[in-house]
Each structure stands twice: as C-alpha cells, then as structure tokens.
Design an enzyme around this catalytic site. Structure first.
Site, PDB file in Angstrom:
ATOM      1  CD  GLN A 217      38.700  50.619  35.664  1.00  0.00           C
ATOM      2  OE1 GLN A 217      37.972  50.084  36.496  1.00  0.00           O
ATOM      3  NE2 GLN A 217      39.799  51.271  36.015  1.00  0.00           N
ATOM      4  CB  SER A 218      40.633  47.999  36.998  1.00  0.00           C
ATOM      5  OG  SER A 218      41.647  47.784  37.955  1.00  0.00           O
ATOM      6  CB  ALA A 219      39.446  43.566  38.723  1.00  0.00           C
TER       7      ALA A 219
END
Length: 536
Positions: A217-219
């Site tokens: 998730q995200s990074a």
C-alpha cells in the site's frame, strides 16, 4: 543479470511461470511451531483461536550496519543463529522522524514474518502473499499488518509474509558520493533480497515459491512497481507516482550534503562515505530528521532515485511502452487519496489549508513534490481540467483533487489500463474504495484488512471489509478476485481506459459506469503527458 525494468510495476514475469491451481495438495507431516533453516531453528507461536502459527522476527540478512551501511544486504545471514525465539516482532527500521535512540527501532532491522495456517503440511505448496508496508519510504513497520483477518477470510489456505526494509536516509539516500561507494536505493534492494529469501525458504513453511503474489500500500505499492521477478501476480493499494530524480542531480546532491553536514561529515571530502559509516545510528537518525525539517515544502525528500541500473526506466515510460511484467494485476485507489496532504506542509506559502491560500499556494504545494513541474503546465491543468469552481472555490480542495489524482488515482488507472492493453499479460482489475461513513482518505482501505473491528465500523462496514478480504485473498490463491456468494462479479479491464472499475462502498459494491471514468482519463492523460516534469 535480469533487466531491472521496472518501474512502475516494473515487473517482469516470473521465470518460474504460472502454477496450475488444479494440482492436488500433497500430504506430508504437519508443520509445528518450530522450523529449521540452514542458518537456524526458528521457534514461533501457535494461536489456537486464530488457527495461525506466527514466525516473527526472522532475520533474512546480516544487520546492515558499519561497513554494510548503504551496501547490499547479505542474505542469508552469515552466522548460524542456533535456536531463535520467533514469537515477537523484531525492532522496526528507523523512520526519518526519529531523533536519537527510541525503543522498538534499530538500524538492525532486516527481519521478516511468516504466518501459516495451523495444520499446514510440509509438502502442501500453499500460495504466498508478500506484504510491503507504506509510509512514503520514510516510515512504516511490519507489526502494523496483523495477518489474522485475511487468513481467516480466505476461502483457500495461503501464507502471509511481511518484510521490513531500510527507510529514509538509511535506505534512500542518493548522490554521486554514495553511488561511487555504496548502493543507491538500498531499501528497494532489501525488498528484492527478501523476495529471494522467499524463493529459497518458503517451502520449509509449506509455501510454493512459484505462487508468490506481492502486495503493498502507498510506498509499498510503489515498491511493487520497481521489482522484476520472484512473484507471479501483483497487487497495489493507492500506488504513488513518485518524483524519481536522477541520482546525482542537484536536488538529490543537496539532500546528501545536508545529511552529511548534519552528521558532522564534510560532504565534499574524499572520505565522506567513510565518515558517514563511522557515525552512530543516533547521529544519522538525527541528521535525517534535521534534513526533513529543512525541506519545508516537500513531504517525502527520501525516496527512490533514478540510478539507471536497478531503476532504468521511469514508470510512465515503462507503461506507455508496454515494458512491464506480463502478470495478473489488482490495483486501485481511494476516493479521497489526496486529502490532508496540503495541510501538512510547514511552509505557509505551500500549505493549501491556510486561510489566505491562492492558486500560487496550490502550485507551490505540487511543485514541492514534483521539483520540475512548471507553472505553465500547472496553469494549463487548472484551465483545462481543474477549474476552481469544481472544488467549490476552495484552494484546499483543489490541491486535494489535483494531488490525489496525480499521485495515486491516475497511477492505478495507468497500471491497470496498460495491463489490459497487453494481450500477453494476465487479467487486470481496478477498484475504488469509497466509504462516506469511515472516510476514504489515504490508507483508509487498510482498515478492511488489518483493523476491521474498530469501534466506529458498523455492520455495513464490516460486510464490506469481509468482502474485500475475500476479493484480495482469492486473487492470491486463484489469480481472480471472487466471492462465492452474494457479491458482485468483479470484471477485469477490457480496454485501455481503466474500465470497468469496481466501486467498494458499504452501501453498494458495483461496477462503475464508464461515463464516471471519462473525464478522469482525460486528466490522467494530461499528467502523464508531462512525465518529464514529474520525474516519473
């Protein structure tokens, strides 16, 4: 050496191929809470209630300290570790916000966690989900991702694995000095080495190295975009299109100089790297936090750099050219992925929540994240795609919409659309998480997987969360997100326009109408047409 293509999902298909899911499970001895590898015996924890055996804090490499700071992690560990207590999480990697020592954090942080269903047999060959946390490449830890809810929801058994990787100045420092005497993108290399560990050892835990799906998730989702092998499917929640500057351009060199100077080292000296390797973790942690504080208009100064080796093509170019892994994909975003970011900027001229904010403020905010974004391109975006009245006259909401789409939402569209355009690739699935009750800000969707029992969640939220866990886990076990009873059939994308997209809302789970995506695609196409300015 495999071409590290990948960027943005830079993923090349696994050389191991796609495993058949019709093969019968083999029978073997049940795995206890003790597993022996060639460098130690790891004694985990059995939970009879959750029906999970946890193996926590397994070192997958030597500590990246001393001479190994900013060097490739050595895996597996060189020393035999004997009997290891694997019932507790290891220390997390030091985040950039930390100054000095702090309990629970260490530079010695390259550890993983393997979670298997109780009763798993040694020869079972279960599918494997590998999780990488988000945090802007500057924070995050594996203990924030408990596997119990996902493993309980999956219709077919699987294994859940998570790994730590170096963060901030420890994992994503750039510059010509480090390139000459060290390893750029060390945090990404940690992940690559961790995936190699899975290939070598997951069979000892009843897993199948040919059925590895990587998820983040995200990074963590951005990390998925920079890997090329060792898995056969990929998932990403809110994948970011990050500014990925050349490793030695002035922006990166300036950050290196600030870290070195703050650590008491002369950045121009011939022995700058030796000096940086000689300082304590505390000193380097403080140097990173000082550097972050000086970047008053930038959210994430430490992030992957364009090193021309591990990353040899930026995401937009990779997807536009079709040079990415031909594997099944599941990516999506949250309705309000861009919310709140502009209010976190210390510099008032770039903080979009200020009462005196203007279009200049919004530009300064975006330019702080994408160093080469020109005012001309920003003005064109506003004039053609983001008029102020579309944000109810609010500069804060305008910045939210522009940043959310530019960084996250359009990236999910790009990845899944490119997958649909590639006839040799597997199926590509896209979603949008929209929860008016609990909120749909960045990372809100993780409640479904790791915090579904929060007090504010009502019955409709709980039902949505359970369905999401079943979709995600079934993609791992069968390469298709399905719920056997009472839910919408999630259709794969059939063209290059990001459609169909599945709406995940507590009041309804439905395929969004194509018309809802038309204007979004136009805005996304604009952002991706100026990829050179975005450094992406």
């Amino acid at each position: 050496m495999l071409s590290p293509l990948l960027l943005a999902l830079g993923l090349l298909a696994s050389p191991l191929g796609v495993h058949s899911f019709t093969a019968p499970r083999k029978i073997g001895a049940k795995i206890s809470n003790s597993v022996t590898l060639d460098y130690g015996t790891f004694n985990g924890l059995t939970n009879e209630t959750s029906k999970v055996i946890y193996f926590r804090g397994i070192p997958f490499a030597d500590p990246p300290v001393g001479d190994l700071r900013w060097k490739a992690a050595v895996s597996p560990p060189t020393a035999h570790l004997g009997n290891v207590d694997a019932t507790q999480f290891a220390n997390a990697c030091i985040p950039t916000t930390q100054t000095g020592s702090a309990s629970g954090f260490s530079e010695d942080c390259l550890y993983g966690n393997v979670n298997i269903p109780l009763g798993t047999k040694t020869t079972e060959k279960l599918p494997v989900m590998v999780w990488f946390y988000g945090g802007g490449f500057q924070s995050g830890s594996t203990d924030a991702a408990p596997p119990d809810f996902i493993l309980d929801s999956t219709a077919e058994p699987m294994i859940f694995v998570s790994f730590a990787y170096r963060l901030g100045q420890f994992g994503f420092l750039g510059g010509s000095k480090l390139n000459a005497d060290g390893l750029l993108n060390a945090g990404l290399h940690d992940q690559r080495i961790a995936l190699g560990w899975v290939q070598k050892y997951i069979q000892n835990f009843g897993g199948d190295p040919t059925q590895v799906t990587i998820w983040g998730q995200s990074a963590g989702a951005g990390s998925v975009m920079f890997h090329v092998r060792l898995f056969h499917a990929a998932m990403g929640d809110s994948p970011p299109l990050t500014f990925t500057p050349l490793f030695n351009e002035s922006y990166v060199e300036d950050i290196f100089d600030k870290v070195a100077s703050s650590a008491g080292c002369d950045p121009q000296a011939a022995d700058a790297m030796s000096c940086l390797r000689s300082v304590s973790s505390d000193v380097l942690a403080t140097a990173g936090s000082v550097t972050i504080a000086a970047q008053t208009s930038t959210l994430y100064p430490f992030a992957p750099v364009f090193d021309q080796t591990f990353i040899n093509m930026r995401p937009i170019e990779a997807f536009n050219s079709g040079k990415f892994a031909q594997i099944p994909l599941l990516f999506g975003s949250n309705t309000n992925d861009g919310a709140m970011w502009g209010s976190k900027i210390p510099n008032p001229i770039a903080n979009t929540s200020m009462p005196n904010a203007t279009l200049d403020t919004v530009y300064n905010f975006l330019q702080g994240q994408y160093f080469h974004l020109t005012r001309k391109s920003f003005d064109q975006a506003v004039a053609q795609f983001y008029p102020l009245d579309s944000a109810n006259g609010s500069f804060s909401l305008l910045g939210q919409q522009m940043y959310g789409e530019l960084r996250y939402i359009c990236t999910a569209v790009m990845i899944t659309s490119a997958g649909a355009n590639n006839e040799a690739a597997g199926k590509a699935y896209q979603y949008r998480y929209d929860n008016p009750h609990l909120g749909s800000n960045h990372a809100a969707d993780l409640d479904a997987f790791y915090k579904p029992n929060k007090r504010s969640a009502n019955d409709a939220d709980q039902a949505l969360f359970e369905t999401m866990r079943k979709y995600w886990s079934s993609f791992v076990t069968g390469l298709k997100p399905v719920v056997k009873k009472g839910s919408v059939s999630w259709k794969p994308i059939v063209n290059g326009t990001g459609s169909p997209r599945l709406l995940l809302n507590p009041s309804q789970i439905a395929i969004e109408d194509d018309s809802t995506l038309d204007s979004l695609i136009q805005r996304c196409n604009f952002w991706h047409s100026i990829g050179d300015q975005l450094g992406a």
